[in-house]
Design a protein around this motif. Structure first.
Motif, mmCIF file in Angstrom:
data_model
loop_
_atom_site.group_PDB
_atom_site.id
_atom_site.type_symbol
_atom_site.label_atom_id
_atom_site.label_comp_id
_atom_site.label_asym_id
_atom_site.label_seq_id
_atom_site.Cartn_x
_atom_site.Cartn_y
_atom_site.Cartn_z
ATOM 1 N N ARG A 89 0.816 -1.225 0.000
ATOM 2 C CA ARG A 89 0.000 0.000 0.000
ATOM 3 C C ARG A 89 0.841 1.263 0.000
ATOM 4 N NH1 ARG A 89 -2.025 0.380 6.364
ATOM 5 N NH2 ARG A 89 0.039 0.993 7.160
ATOM 6 N N ASP A 90 2.077 1.173 0.523
ATOM 7 C CA ASP A 90 2.917 2.365 0.656
ATOM 8 C C ASP A 90 3.873 2.541 -0.511
ATOM 9 O OD1 ASP A 90 1.812 2.983 3.227
ATOM 10 O OD2 ASP A 90 3.090 1.420 4.091
ATOM 11 N N THR A 91 4.475 1.437 -0.973
ATOM 12 C CA THR A 91 5.516 1.540 -2.002
ATOM 13 C C THR A 91 5.014 1.213 -3.393
ATOM 14 O OG1 THR A 91 6.222 -0.764 -1.747
ATOM 15 C CG2 THR A 91 7.229 0.863 -0.270
ATOM 16 N N GLY A 92 3.870 0.521 -3.475
ATOM 17 C CA GLY A 92 3.367 0.109 -4.775
ATOM 18 C C GLY A 92 4.081 -1.100 -5.350
ATOM 19 N N GLU A 93 4.984 -1.707 -4.557
ATOM 20 C CA GLU A 93 5.707 -2.885 -5.033
ATOM 21 C C GLU A 93 4.799 -4.115 -5.031
ATOM 22 O OE1 GLU A 93 8.881 -3.129 -2.272
ATOM 23 O OE2 GLU A 93 10.003 -1.437 -3.120
ATOM 24 N N THR A 94 5.085 -5.037 -5.964
ATOM 25 C CA THR A 94 4.319 -6.284 -6.030
ATOM 26 C C THR A 94 4.673 -7.167 -4.836
ATOM 27 O OG1 THR A 94 4.194 -6.231 -8.445
ATOM 28 C CG2 THR A 94 3.927 -8.383 -7.372
ATOM 29 N N THR A 95 3.653 -7.646 -4.168
ATOM 30 C CA THR A 95 3.832 -8.575 -3.041
ATOM 31 C C THR A 95 2.947 -9.795 -3.308
ATOM 32 O OG1 THR A 95 2.071 -7.455 -1.794
ATOM 33 C CG2 THR A 95 4.339 -6.726 -1.392
ATOM 34 N N ASN A 96 2.869 -10.685 -2.341
ATOM 35 C CA ASN A 96 1.946 -11.816 -2.490
ATOM 36 C C ASN A 96 1.388 -12.223 -1.142
ATOM 37 O OD1 ASN A 96 3.580 -14.177 -1.362
ATOM 38 N ND2 ASN A 96 5.005 -13.404 -2.919
ATOM 39 N N LEU A 97 0.353 -13.027 -1.186
ATOM 40 C CA LEU A 97 -0.361 -13.441 0.022
ATOM 41 C C LEU A 97 0.129 -14.784 0.565
ATOM 42 C CD1 LEU A 97 -3.985 -12.469 -1.051
ATOM 43 C CD2 LEU A 97 -2.379 -11.141 0.323
ATOM 44 N N GLY A 98 1.254 -15.287 0.031
ATOM 45 C CA GLY A 98 1.805 -16.550 0.514
ATOM 46 C C GLY A 98 1.290 -17.741 -0.277
ATOM 47 N N ARG A 99 1.958 -18.888 -0.119
ATOM 48 C CA ARG A 99 1.550 -20.084 -0.840
ATOM 49 C C ARG A 99 0.119 -20.431 -0.466
ATOM 50 N NH1 ARG A 99 5.952 -22.590 -3.484
ATOM 51 N NH2 ARG A 99 4.288 -23.734 -4.521
ATOM 52 N N GLY A 100 -0.701 -20.693 -1.464
ATOM 53 C CA GLY A 100 -2.121 -20.904 -1.220
ATOM 54 C C GLY A 100 -2.903 -19.600 -1.238
ATOM 55 N N GLY A 101 -2.199 -18.500 -1.562
ATOM 56 C CA GLY A 101 -2.820 -17.188 -1.489
ATOM 57 C C GLY A 101 -3.930 -16.938 -2.489
ATOM 58 N N SER A 102 -4.025 -17.764 -3.535
ATOM 59 C CA SER A 102 -5.124 -17.582 -4.495
ATOM 60 C C SER A 102 -6.464 -17.862 -3.837
ATOM 61 C CB SER A 102 -4.923 -18.493 -5.708
ATOM 62 O OG SER A 102 -3.795 -18.092 -6.452
ATOM 63 N N ASP A 103 -6.496 -18.864 -2.954
ATOM 64 C CA ASP A 103 -7.713 -19.115 -2.169
ATOM 65 C C ASP A 103 -8.078 -17.874 -1.353
ATOM 66 O OD1 ASP A 103 -7.565 -21.681 -3.125
ATOM 67 O OD2 ASP A 103 -7.191 -22.634 -1.197
ATOM 68 N N TYR A 104 -7.045 -17.283 -0.744
ATOM 69 C CA TYR A 104 -7.246 -16.112 0.110
ATOM 70 C C TYR A 104 -7.777 -14.940 -0.706
ATOM 71 C CZ TYR A 104 -6.138 -13.181 4.204
ATOM 72 O OH TYR A 104 -6.211 -12.369 5.303
ATOM 73 N N THR A 105 -7.210 -14.728 -1.898
ATOM 74 C CA THR A 105 -7.699 -13.668 -2.791
ATOM 75 C C THR A 105 -9.193 -13.847 -3.041
ATOM 76 O OG1 THR A 105 -5.565 -13.559 -3.920
ATOM 77 C CG2 THR A 105 -7.457 -12.617 -5.066
ATOM 78 N N ALA A 106 -9.581 -15.068 -3.383
ATOM 79 C CA ALA A 106 -10.992 -15.350 -3.678
ATOM 80 C C ALA A 106 -11.876 -15.077 -2.469
ATOM 81 C CB ALA A 106 -11.138 -16.800 -4.138
ATOM 82 N N ALA A 107 -11.390 -15.466 -1.271
ATOM 83 C CA ALA A 107 -12.182 -15.253 -0.054
ATOM 84 C C ALA A 107 -12.344 -13.770 0.245
ATOM 85 C CB ALA A 107 -11.527 -15.972 1.125
ATOM 86 N N LEU A 108 -11.285 -12.991 0.049
ATOM 87 C CA LEU A 108 -11.352 -11.550 0.305
ATOM 88 C C LEU A 108 -12.361 -10.875 -0.623
ATOM 89 C CD1 LEU A 108 -7.526 -10.831 0.696
ATOM 90 C CD2 LEU A 108 -9.232 -10.878 2.529
ATOM 91 N N VAL A 109 -12.338 -11.261 -1.888
ATOM 92 C CA VAL A 109 -13.281 -10.687 -2.849
ATOM 93 C C VAL A 109 -14.705 -11.113 -2.512
ATOM 94 C CG1 VAL A 109 -13.982 -10.673 -5.274
ATOM 95 C CG2 VAL A 109 -11.554 -10.523 -4.666
ATOM 96 N N ALA A 110 -14.899 -12.398 -2.178
ATOM 97 C CA ALA A 110 -16.236 -12.906 -1.844
ATOM 98 C C ALA A 110 -16.801 -12.189 -0.620
ATOM 99 C CB ALA A 110 -16.166 -14.410 -1.595
ATOM 100 N N ALA A 111 -15.955 -11.992 0.390
ATOM 101 C CA ALA A 111 -16.424 -11.326 1.612
ATOM 102 C C ALA A 111 -16.755 -9.863 1.359
ATOM 103 C CB ALA A 111 -15.358 -11.458 2.700
ATOM 104 N N ALA A 112 -15.915 -9.166 0.618
ATOM 105 C CA ALA A 112 -16.147 -7.741 0.352
ATOM 106 C C ALA A 112 -17.407 -7.514 -0.467
ATOM 107 C CB ALA A 112 -14.936 -7.146 -0.374
ATOM 108 N N LEU A 113 -17.720 -8.465 -1.378
ATOM 109 C CA LEU A 113 -18.878 -8.294 -2.263
ATOM 110 C C LEU A 113 -20.113 -9.046 -1.771
ATOM 111 C CD1 LEU A 113 -17.099 -8.620 -5.740
ATOM 112 C CD2 LEU A 113 -17.583 -6.553 -4.416
ATOM 113 N N ASN A 114 -20.025 -9.641 -0.557
ATOM 114 C CA ASN A 114 -21.144 -10.404 0.001
ATOM 115 C C ASN A 114 -21.661 -11.445 -0.994
ATOM 116 O OD1 ASN A 114 -21.401 -9.092 2.614
ATOM 117 N ND2 ASN A 114 -22.087 -7.294 1.461
ATOM 118 N N ALA A 115 -20.746 -12.242 -1.503
ATOM 119 C CA ALA A 115 -21.095 -13.253 -2.503
ATOM 120 C C ALA A 115 -22.055 -14.285 -1.920
ATOM 121 C CB ALA A 115 -19.830 -13.948 -3.003
#
Length: 811
Positions: free
Chosen positions: A190-216
């Motif tokens: 959020r501060d530097t704009g550099e690419t980071t990642n959510l860790g191994r298995g993070g694609s599941d986490y990405t999906a969960a974050l989007v689902a929760a934010a959009l009340n899927a």
């Protein structure tokens, strides 16, 4: 709307990615969907290994890089049929690969691979795969997850900024396209704009974050399995898909090795009460597993079993720990500061030791860190140096219903104990949804199977049988097991799995079970075996719920019982040698079976299929005392003395007994009284008296010299006794009496004798090869209990052995 996440295997091949296309387009007809994709299967590991080659100055990185390019190109060539679309996609993909090549080349030149650079490298896996999927799914929109999944660097790692991420996701999806394709795993500082990642298995986490934010409506995780399994199907063939799990149960299983979804995935959707459905890309019609707040109408206490291999248990101990506040804080702070994760904690109530479970790869570092932390105390002798024990495994038994079921822990550890499995450390939270314990790693397969079987997670209870001896009794037993197999499965939910069969010379073994219709042919082509090899194979298989079944008359095979019982293998014996051997050996076998929680059963040692030994045990266990035993215990001898007549001489009756299968292979064992003496000794011991074979008083009817020499010589000489037997038979007939070879125990004193009984005696009308036993007890003193029936024959003996096996299955 729905969020669908597809893992690496779901985009790893042409077949799977075309299945993904079909699933996505079907769902998009019903409602707007967001699709999150992982890198192609194996690409993340390839990206990292190529980076290591580059930083080490190994020019092989170029080959690895070209292999990745070639794989993606071949995928595009196969799945994108439209020329314009294909060309456009090649341009996008090649532009990304050019960037990646430049990064690798830089790493190669300066020999430096920072965290920032490594994060940038691994981001290309998802960026490439998501662009391919977006081109393949017509009408879809590709979005860059880095625009709204934001992290901050804290405590030495990238952590999610959940507040900012939620806001940015809602803003980005203010208007929902029909299909949106997102790269999973990757994020942005959020501060530097550099690419980071959510860790191994993070694609599941990405999906969960989007689902929760959009009340899927639901979050669907598409992978290469049908859902959560009751256990690892590679270890337990009877494992099956769990239809429903609670969030808590799913989290517990994920934390302990069930790599179906990434554990942090659950929390964002759990607090919004959004269900997670796990589905199989390769079997889209399957029900999968639904994960939700509460599971209704479930009667099973345990929902599933998970495990972690490669466990090291580190014990922090010392008298200075007792009553001292802050010791555990120091332990966990020191480990956390060095990035070491602890997944199990077990502490004695005396507080003088705390054991922690870590992964093997963290063990050396953890020991070093803790020895450093407590260096002063160790030097003073107030604490001991860290003790690390490796080659262990951790098992977690999970289920929310455990907290409503008393005795689960007792049953669990009792089941393990009866299987010879020691628990090294255990931990259970107050919520009672997880019981975790550490065992020796070599018992992992056995532990998982016995727990799965014992707690009704398996469809069938399984008993694994090793059958030694395929002669008359062993052959009949195998026939009976084969004929009853389906009946027992259907009505008793029992599988009798014959995993080993041995003849006098050969043996075959199969953990999955042996084809009983074909076992004799398999034996002929199998390797030769000895008793020692047999023992080592059976113990080495280390199989759960195992029973050794001895249908031989071999002294060498009987000598193996001790090893089997000591390794928690139950023993069922038609062989009389062990139970009638030295009293100390007999008592040791009985005691070992009791201590180890297994069975040593030998009902057919006396009376073939008659319930003699079991009845004596029942009488004694109910408080009765056996005062006297009178019995005709030899079906062979009873047949002989019933068959003898003016027309059928004594020698011919012996031969008939052998031909009809009543006698031992060597009939001299019967004629010498040896067989009856063994049976009497066994009954006397089971009645509670100490006796040896040498203590039995013998009154025999065949001269001792007939038992010398070879068996052929015996058969040649035997007719010499016919005349004397005929003379005595006529006298007996005139008196209205019959011969019976009677075994007697009276107050612990034992004898065997050929007696003449008159028509009023219970033994007089004993027919054919039948046995009869009279039990005089304190309760049955005036009218002895009488047990009578077939006492010889392969079929009834095999049936008695079968009954012993079934009694173990029903424990």
């Amino acid at each position: 709307m729905k969020v669908l996440k597809f893992g690496g295997t779901s985009v790893g091949s042409v077949k799977s990615i075309l299945s993904l296309k079909h699933i996505v387009e079907n769902e998009a007809r019903r409602q707007p969907i967001v699709v999150v994709v992982s890198a192609l299967g194996g690409i993340t590991d390839k990206l990292l290994s190529t980076a290591q080659q580059a930083v080490s100055g190994n020019e092989a990185w170029k080959i690895s890089f070209e292999e990745m390019v070639d794989r993606h190109h071949k995928m595009i060539d196969t799945i994108i049929t439209n020329t314009i679309d294909r060309e456009d996609l090649f341009n996008k993909v090649d532009a990304l690969f050019e960037q990646l090549r430049s990064i690798y080349f830089g790493v190669y030149l300066i020999r430096d691979l920072s965290r920032k650079t490594q994060d940038a490298i691994v981001s290309y896996g998802e960026r490439l795969s998501s662009n391919i999927v977006s081109s393949m799914v017509r009408g879809s929109m590709w979005m860059d997850s880095r625009e709204f999944i934001k992290t901050e660097f804290a405590h030495g790692k990238n952590t999610l900024d959940s507040v900012l991420t939620n806001k940015l996701v809602r803003d980005a999806f203010a208007e929902l396209p029909r299909v949106t394709i997102l790269p999973g795993f990757i994020s942005c500082d959020r501060d530097t704009g550099e690419t980071t990642n959510l860790g191994r298995g993070g694609s599941d986490y990405t999906a969960a974050l989007v689902a929760a934010a959009l009340n899927a409506e639901v979050l669907e995780i598409w992978t290469d399995v049908d859902g959560f399994m009751t256990a690892d199907p590679k270890v337990i063939r009877s494992a099956y898909t769990i239809d429903e799990l609670s969030y808590v149960e799913a989290m517990e299983l994920c934390n302990f090795g069930a790599k179906v979804i990434y554990p942090p995935t659950i929390y964002p959707v759990c607090i919004k009460n959004i269900p997670i459905r796990v589905k199989n890309t390769f079997n889209p019609e399957g029900r999968g597993t639904i994960i939700k707040g509460k599971v209704e109408n479930d009667s099973k206490a345990i929902r599933g079993i998970s495990s972690i291999k490669g466990t090291t248990l580190i014990t922090v101990s010392g008298l200075s720990m007792v009553g001292v506040i802050g010791v555990n804080r120091r332990i966990f702070t020191a480990l956390a500061d060095h990035g070491i994760s602890v997944f199990l904690v077990s502490q004695a109530s005396s507080e003088n030791s705390t054991s922690i479970g870590v992964r093997d790869e963290d063990a050396h570092k953890a020991v070093s860190v803790l020895n450093k932390e407590f260096e002063a105390e160790i030097e003073d002798g107030a604490m001991f140096p860290m003790h690390a024990e490796s080659e262990l495994a951790t098992i977690a038994v999970v289920g929310e219903n455990m907290k409503h079921t008393p005795g689960i822990a007792g049953k669990l550890f009792g089941t393990l104990g009866r299987s010879g499995i020691s628990v090294i450390a255990c931990a259970q939270g107050a919520s009672e949804t997880n019981i975790s314990f550490v065992i020796n790693a070599r018992y992992l397969r056995k532990s998982l199977n016995v727990i799965h079987d014992s707690f009704f997670l398996s469809e069938y209870n399984v008993l694994n049988l090793f059958i030694c001896g395929v002669g008359t009794v062993g052959g009949k037993l195998i026939e009976q097991i084969r004929s009853q197999y389906e009946q027992l499965k259907e009505h008793n939910r029992l599988k009798l799995n014959v995993v080993g069969i041995a003849s006098s010379k050969n043996a075959i073994f199969s953990r999955d079970g042996i084809d009983l219709a074909n076992y004799r042919e398999l034996l002929k082509t199998s390797e030769t075996s000895t008793p020692e090899k047999l023992r080592d194979n059976i113990i080495g298989m280390n199989i759960f719920n195992s029973v050794f079944v001895d249908c031989t008359a071999s002294k060498d095979i009987a000598a193996l019982y001790r090893s089997f019982l000591e390794h928690n293998v139950s023993v069922v014996a038609a062989n009389k040698i062990a139970a009638s051997s030295r009293y100390e050996d007999y008592a040791y076998l009985k005691d070992t079976a009791m201590r180890r929680g297994v069975k040593f059963l030998f009902e057919t040692n006396v009376g073939a299929g008659l319930p003699v030994i079991g009845t004596i045990n029942d009488l004694r266990n109910s408080g009765d005392k056996i005062l006297k035993i009178e019995a005709v215990l030899s079906g062979t001898l009873n047949f002989i003395f019933n068959a003898i007549s003016a027309d059928v001489p004594f020698s011919e009756t012996v031969r008939m007994a052998k031909e009809n299968g009543y006698s031992e292979p060597d009939p001299r064992l019967d004629l010498s009284g040896t067989d009856v003496i063994r049976k009497l000794v066994i009954l006397t011991r089971e009645a509670g008296y100490r006796v040896e074979q040498a203590d039995v008083e013998k009154h025999l009817f065949v001269p001792d010299d007939y038992f010398q020499g070879t068996l052929d010589e015996f058969w040649k000489r035997l007719p010499q006794l016919d005349a004397d037997f005929e003379r005595r038979r006529r006298l007996l007939e005139a008196e209205g009496k019959r011969w019976r070879f009677v075994a007697t125990m009276d107050g612990g004193k034992t004898s065997v004798e050929l007696k003449a009984v008159n028509s009023t005696h219970p033994f007089y009308n004993l027919e054919g090869s039948n046995n009869i036993i009279l039990l005089t007890t304190e309760r049955y003193k005036d009218y002895p209990m009488q047990i009578q029936g077939y006492g010889a024959g392969a079929s009834v003996t095999a049936a008695g052995v079968f009954a012993n096996i079934m009694s173990i299955a029903n424990v």
